[in-house]
Design a protein around this motif. Sequence first.
Motif, mmCIF file in Angstrom:
data_model
loop_
_atom_site.group_PDB
_atom_site.id
_atom_site.type_symbol
_atom_site.label_atom_id
_atom_site.label_comp_id
_atom_site.label_asym_id
_atom_site.label_seq_id
_atom_site.Cartn_x
_atom_site.Cartn_y
_atom_site.Cartn_z
ATOM 1 N N ASN A 40 60.124 4.739 19.335
ATOM 2 C CA ASN A 40 60.955 3.551 19.132
ATOM 3 C C ASN A 40 62.382 4.020 18.889
ATOM 4 O OD1 ASN A 40 60.401 4.710 16.586
ATOM 5 N ND2 ASN A 40 60.550 2.750 15.534
ATOM 6 N N GLU A 119 62.458 1.802 25.211
ATOM 7 C CA GLU A 119 63.227 0.555 25.130
ATOM 8 C C GLU A 119 64.563 0.672 25.867
ATOM 9 O OE1 GLU A 119 62.755 -1.458 20.946
ATOM 10 O OE2 GLU A 119 62.423 0.711 20.735
ATOM 11 N N SER A 123 67.434 -0.829 19.123
ATOM 12 C CA SER A 123 67.134 -2.191 18.689
ATOM 13 C C SER A 123 68.258 -2.663 17.776
ATOM 14 C CB SER A 123 65.799 -2.228 17.940
ATOM 15 O OG SER A 123 65.594 -3.493 17.346
ATOM 16 N N LYS A 127 63.491 -4.969 15.562
ATOM 17 C CA LYS A 127 62.262 -5.322 16.268
ATOM 18 C C LYS A 127 62.008 -4.334 17.402
ATOM 19 C CE LYS A 127 62.882 -10.244 15.233
ATOM 20 N NZ LYS A 127 63.112 -11.603 15.799
ATOM 21 N N TYR A 129 61.165 -3.760 21.264
ATOM 22 C CA TYR A 129 61.324 -4.529 22.491
ATOM 23 C C TYR A 129 60.553 -3.931 23.668
ATOM 24 C CZ TYR A 129 64.713 -7.421 20.137
ATOM 25 O OH TYR A 129 65.299 -8.305 19.272
ATOM 26 N N GLN A 210 56.448 -2.601 13.571
ATOM 27 C CA GLN A 210 57.515 -3.511 13.967
ATOM 28 C C GLN A 210 56.970 -4.761 14.650
ATOM 29 O OE1 GLN A 210 59.454 0.012 16.035
ATOM 30 N NE2 GLN A 210 61.251 -1.312 15.751
ATOM 31 N N ALA A 217 65.432 -4.882 25.374
ATOM 32 C CA ALA A 217 66.381 -4.813 24.260
ATOM 33 C C ALA A 217 67.798 -5.141 24.701
ATOM 34 C CB ALA A 217 66.340 -3.417 23.632
#
Length: 249
Positions: A40, A119, A123, A127, A129, A210, A217
């Motif tokens: 992430n 992503e 973010s 969150k 995405y 999350q 994103a």
Amino acid sequence: MFYWFLKWIALGPLLRVVFRPQASGIEHVPAEGPAILASNHLSYADWLFMPLTLPRRVTFVAKAEYFTGPGLKGWLQKTFFSGAGQVPIDRGGADAAAGALLSAKRVLGEGDLFGIYPEGTRSHDGKLYRGKTGVARLALETGVPVIPVAVVGTDVVAPPGKTFGSFTRPVVRFGEPLDFSRYEGLANDRYILRSVTDEIMYAIMTLSGQEYVDVYASRAKELSKEKDAAAKDAQKAQGGSDVPDQRAS
């Protein structure tokens, strides 16, 4: 390699003392051989804390411009990014995405660990995405395992839009390797690519806790900016209507 030395000899111990990052699941990262670390992306500090918890070097891709600048500044910049475990996007690709894929395949072909943020961008609200399918294509074309990674707390240390936020103890969680050998030869099937990507994102979500949003994103950021702009316009319009008309006085 100078900055790599600096990172581990000077910066690494300092970050460990100050922030005391925690890590779990390190045993899921192979001691040798190639693997994709799919993480992430909460903060620009992610690329620093995640590799810091591993004994092996993790390589990421960066803009080619970071490695081609002229003069002393260009040399320092190139030394910084090279030593920090980053390689330039291959200019032989038809576009940035294709170039990044070529660079990644080269890193994995040399038996190293490659880090990627599915992503595509950080973010803006914490969150998780929708993932882009480049990570799936890379996994299917190379046949190497994908290790889901969750980095937690880096958005407190370095929030979006800020150089530094506040002290906290970042946490890095490595999940069990994901094997997609069952899809061998299907790297050009967009449905398979989406399915593999979604499986990776689900594993990351499970590790990070999350909230997942099935929107890219970059698009979510655009919508957020549009919403903020509309709110400001509405506020201005409302404020203007409350101002008494002085023309009659």
